[in-house]
Enzyme design. Structure first.
Site, short mmCIF file in Angstrom:
data_model
loop_
_atom_site.label_atom_id
_atom_site.label_comp_id
_atom_site.label_asym_id
_atom_site.label_seq_id
_atom_site.Cartn_x
_atom_site.Cartn_y
_atom_site.Cartn_z
N ASP A 6 -14.97 30.62 42.20
CA ASP A 6 -16.11 29.87 41.81
C ASP A 6 -17.47 30.60 41.35
O ASP A 6 -17.87 31.71 41.96
CB ASP A 6 -16.02 28.81 42.85
CG ASP A 6 -15.75 27.85 42.94
OD1 ASP A 6 -14.36 27.97 42.10
OD2 ASP A 6 -15.66 27.02 43.26
N ASP A 7 -18.32 30.30 40.42
CA ASP A 7 -19.42 31.11 41.01
C ASP A 7 -20.16 32.25 39.56
O ASP A 7 -20.86 32.34 39.68
CB ASP A 7 -19.75 31.12 42.08
CG ASP A 7 -20.49 29.91 42.71
OD1 ASP A 7 -19.85 28.75 42.63
OD2 ASP A 7 -20.07 30.38 44.08
N HIS A 27 -18.52 24.43 36.58
CA HIS A 27 -18.64 24.54 37.43
C HIS A 27 -20.06 23.97 38.03
O HIS A 27 -20.96 24.94 38.30
CB HIS A 27 -18.78 25.70 38.28
CG HIS A 27 -18.54 25.66 39.34
ND1 HIS A 27 -17.75 24.79 40.39
CD2 HIS A 27 -18.81 26.42 40.84
CE1 HIS A 27 -18.07 24.78 41.76
NE2 HIS A 27 -18.55 26.34 42.26
N HIS A 50 -25.77 24.28 39.65
CA HIS A 50 -24.64 24.41 41.14
C HIS A 50 -25.88 24.31 42.33
O HIS A 50 -25.70 25.26 43.00
CB HIS A 50 -24.43 26.11 40.61
CG HIS A 50 -23.47 26.71 42.27
ND1 HIS A 50 -23.45 26.53 43.91
CD2 HIS A 50 -22.33 26.17 42.36
CE1 HIS A 50 -22.55 26.87 44.72
NE2 HIS A 50 -21.59 26.49 43.52
N HIS A 59 -14.30 33.23 45.21
CA HIS A 59 -15.80 32.97 44.87
C HIS A 59 -15.30 35.17 43.99
O HIS A 59 -14.77 36.11 44.33
CB HIS A 59 -16.60 32.87 45.74
CG HIS A 59 -16.76 32.09 45.88
ND1 HIS A 59 -16.28 31.32 46.90
CD2 HIS A 59 -17.77 30.50 45.62
CE1 HIS A 59 -16.25 29.86 47.47
NE2 HIS A 59 -17.41 29.49 46.84
#
Length: 323
Positions: A65-66, A116, A120, A223
Site C-alpha cells: 500500500d501507499d 487506494h 488517503h 507498505h
C-alpha cells in the site's frame, strides 16, 4: 503625532479577507472540476464480478500500500522479480501524480495495481460522494498512465472493513456496495504486518508468521511507502524464502479471490480525448491548488503581520494620548 490610519487597518483587513476568500475559491473550483469528472460517462461501471473468499491455506498473496515510491517501490519490485513472486500494489492518487513513471514500471513488470484512494485520509468514507471522487480520481489518473482500469480497492487504514481479505462487517459490506456501483472490488487483508509503525525487520517477520495461516485468507499487507520501508524489504528477504520452504506458494491477488488479471485490470474504456482532457484537468487543478496554497499562505502572513503592526501603532497612539 498620529501613528496609525484607519485606512491602513481597513486595507490590512481587506488583504487578509481576500487571501481567505481566494483559498476557498480554489477549493470550490477544485470541487466543481472533480465533480464534473466523476459524473462523466467514464464513471460507468463494468460488469459485476463475484469475489470468492480465499480458501487455500497454503497460498499467499503479497500486497503493498501507499505507493508508488521512486525508491522503495522499485527496490521491492526488484526483490520480487528475483524471487519470481507476484504482488499487487495499491496506489494513492497523489503519489501516482508525482511518480507516473514508477507506476508504469509496476504495470510493465506484470504486477497488479489497485486503488487506494486519492488522498488517503480517514474521511474517504464520509459520504458516497466523497468515496466516489476518491476512487474515480485515482482510477482515471491510473488509466491515463497504464491504459488499464484498476478495479481492486483497498480502503486506507483498512477503514470500516476490519482485518479481512473481503468485507465481512455491515460497514464493510456497505462500502463494498458503494464501491461496486462504480466498478470497484473491495479487498482487505487477512494478515497485516503493521510495518508502518516503525517495527524492526525481526518484528515484522514475527507478526506475519504468527498470523499464518489466516482464517480470512493469506492476503498479506505491507507498505512500499509512508514508513520505514527498509525494514519491510529486509523482512521480505527472509520471509519469502522461508515461506517457500514451508510449502506456501505465492499467487496473484486476483487468483487468490477467484479472478483473473483481466478482471482486475481491464483495458481502459476511456477515449483518447477524454483521457487527455481528464489528465489536463487534474494537472491544472493540482497546479492551481499548489500555487494558490503558497500565494494564500504568503498573503495571510503578510496581511496578518501588517494588521498586527497597525494595531500596535494604534495602541501606542492611544497610550500617548492618555494624560
Amino acid at each position: 503625532m498620529v501613528f496609525y490610519d484607519n485606512r491602513q487597518i481597513r486595507r490590512a483587513v481587506f488583504r487578509v479577507t481576500l487571501a481567505v476568500g481566494g483559498f476557498f475559491a480554489v477549493l470550490v473550483l477544485t470541487t466543481v472540476v472533480t465533480s464534473i469528472a466523476s459524473y462523466s460517462p467514464l464513471s460507468a461501471a463494468p460488469h459485476a464480478i463475484q469475489v470468492q473468499k480465499p480458501a487455500n491455506k497454503k497460498q499467499i498473496a503479497l500486497t503493498f500500500d501507499d505507493g508508488p515510491d521512486p525508491v522503495y517501490t522499485r527496490a521491492i519490485m526488484k526483490l520480487l522479480k528475483k524471487e519470481e513472486v507476484p504482488a499487487a500494489f495499491f496506489v494513492i492518487g497523489e503519489h501516482v501524480f508525482e511518480n507516473k513513471d514508477v507506476l508504469r514500471e509496476v504495470h510493465e513488470n506484470g504486477f497488479e495495481i489497485g486503488n487506494h484512494t486519492f488522498t488517503h485520509t480517514h474521511a474517504v468514507h464520509a459520504s458516497p460522494r466523497r468515496l466516489r471522487w476518491e476512487l474515480q480520481a485515482t482510477r482515471r489518473l491510473t488509466e491515463d498512465v497504464i491504459g488499464h482500469m484498476p478495479r481492486l480497492y483497498r480502503p486506507p487504514f483498512l477503514l470500516d472493513i476490519e482485518r479481512s481479505s473481503v468485507p465481512v462487517t455491515e460497514k464493510g459490506k456497505k462500502i463494498e456496495r458503494i464501491a461496486a456501483e462504480y466498478g470497484f472490488i473491495t479487498v482487505g487483508a487477512g494478515v497485516d504486518s503493521r510495518d508502518w509503525d516503525g517495527a524492526s525487520a525481526e518484528e515484522i517477520i514475527k507478526r506475519v508468521l504468527s498470523d499464518l495461516p489466516s482464517p480470512d485468507g493469506n492476503v498479506i499487507l505491507f507498505h512500499d511507502s509512508g514508513g520505514n520501508v527498509k525494514n519491510t524489504i529486509a523482512a521480505l528477504k527472509v520471509l519469502i524464502p522461508h515461506l517457500k520452504r514451508e510449502g506456501y506458494t505465492f499467487v496473484p491477488l486476483s487468483a487468490m479471490i477467484g479472478l483473473t488479471r483481466d478482471d482486475v485490470l481491464p483495458p481502459s474504456r476511456s477515449t483518447l480525448f477524454s483521457a487527455l482532457a481528464l489528465s489536463g484537468s487534474i494537472r491544472s487543478v493540482s497546479f492551481l491548488v499548489s500555487a494558490s496554497s503558497w500565494i494564500v499562505r504568503t498573503m495571510l502572513i503578510i496581511g496578518t503581520l501588517r494588521l498586527l503592526f497597525v494595531v500596535i501603532l494604534w495602541f501606542v497612539s492611544l497610550q500617548r494620548r492618555t494624560p
